[in-house]
Design a protein around this motif. Sequence first.
Motif, PDB file in Angstrom:
ATOM      1  N   LEU A 116       3.482  -2.220   2.478  1.00  0.00           N
ATOM      2  CA  LEU A 116       3.313  -0.954   1.771  1.00  0.00           C
ATOM      3  C   LEU A 116       1.979  -0.967   1.058  1.00  0.00           C
ATOM      4  O   LEU A 116       1.685  -1.876   0.281  1.00  0.00           O
ATOM      5  CB  LEU A 116       4.446  -0.743   0.754  1.00  0.00           C
ATOM      6  CG  LEU A 116       4.340   0.547  -0.074  1.00  0.00           C
ATOM      7  CD1 LEU A 116       4.478   1.775   0.813  1.00  0.00           C
ATOM      8  CD2 LEU A 116       5.386   0.569  -1.181  1.00  0.00           C
ATOM      9  N   LEU A 119       2.460   3.232  -3.292  1.00  0.00           N
ATOM     10  CA  LEU A 119       3.724   3.792  -3.764  1.00  0.00           C
ATOM     11  C   LEU A 119       3.399   4.969  -4.674  1.00  0.00           C
ATOM     12  O   LEU A 119       2.592   4.849  -5.600  1.00  0.00           O
ATOM     13  CB  LEU A 119       4.531   2.740  -4.524  1.00  0.00           C
ATOM     14  CG  LEU A 119       5.840   3.213  -5.161  1.00  0.00           C
ATOM     15  CD1 LEU A 119       6.823   3.678  -4.097  1.00  0.00           C
ATOM     16  CD2 LEU A 119       6.460   2.106  -6.010  1.00  0.00           C
ATOM     17  N   SER A 121       4.869   8.035  -7.228  1.00  0.00           N
ATOM     18  CA  SER A 121       5.976   8.523  -8.055  1.00  0.00           C
ATOM     19  C   SER A 121       5.482   9.716  -8.872  1.00  0.00           C
ATOM     20  O   SER A 121       4.289  10.027  -8.883  1.00  0.00           O
ATOM     21  CB  SER A 121       6.503   7.407  -8.967  1.00  0.00           C
ATOM     22  OG  SER A 121       5.469   6.913  -9.793  1.00  0.00           O
TER      23      SER A 121
END
Length: 338
Positions: A116, A119, A121
């Motif tokens: 990954l 990320l 959010s």
Amino acid sequence: MKLLSVTIPSYNSQEYMEKAINSALIGGDDIEILVVDDGSSDNTLDIALKYEKKYPGIVRAIHKENGGHGSAVNTGLANATGLYFKVLDSDDWFDKESLVKVLDFLREIVTDSKQLDMLISNYVYEKPSAHKHKAINYHSAIPCNEFIGWKDVKHFKMSQNLLMHSIIYRTKLLRDCSLKLPEHTFYVDNLYAYIPLPYVNTIFYLDVDLYRYFIGREDQSVNEAIMIKRIDQQLKVTKLMIDSHELSSIKNKKLQSYMTKYLAMMMIVSSALLVKDGTPESLRKRQELWDYLKSNSKRVYRDITNKKFGRPLQLKSKVGRQVIILGYRFCNKIYGFN
């Protein structure tokens, strides 16, 4: 090796930095908190050292000569041992329940050896003075709870730009792309959220309101009067973004489109502030900025000016300038960004 490194750039932050540090401590041994004292003249370093002593192996106090926000982020990245990297400004904080969910997810993908790069959010504008509490999410722009690439993203609204507040990068990716933010410069968070993007291959959107972004201090860099006063630094960052990538050569069209839109936002904000100031020098700087974009990439210049939000920015009459100011005020009223 730590799961997540959180860098907290701190300059004369004694009044509010403990809230930021305490919000990250919920991560326990999975997290390292790098409090970078950027040459403060108050008790910032003493507070950082107090936390380092109380939480050994979790909090590290790093002192350096003053170099600005970008320099502090660079120092944090140079010292980070975590697999993933996050910046938390010293007047902001994490939602603790959301941080637990983020760490649970990162622990899971590391255990499963999944790759990954970024990320994403949500973040929340916290503006107590105007009783505003507005969460910015990516529901309509990014598929949720699945590993994707740029080809899978959807349409980003102007309010859905990926900001420093919403991004966690893989630490090695930032080092591989040789990210180095300029010193003694404000608004470098835009470079942080822009330059690494072409190096990102795998993305995951976790729908949690992790980052709480405080707005309202009179001396804050996003205060409108201060932004106008520091307009040369805003222009510097915008030009560095123009220089950083030849957008027309980016093969993935969705990434190219997103980065063009982000650059357009920077052009809009810079133009609106210069028009709002209204001095002959400011109007000259506005024209010089658009000429700079045109000379560096005629295609990107054409793409931005041909869009519906770009055309009004070319108006040079008194009425045209009023249209730009009204549009800026409208966006500010909705999003409360300064």
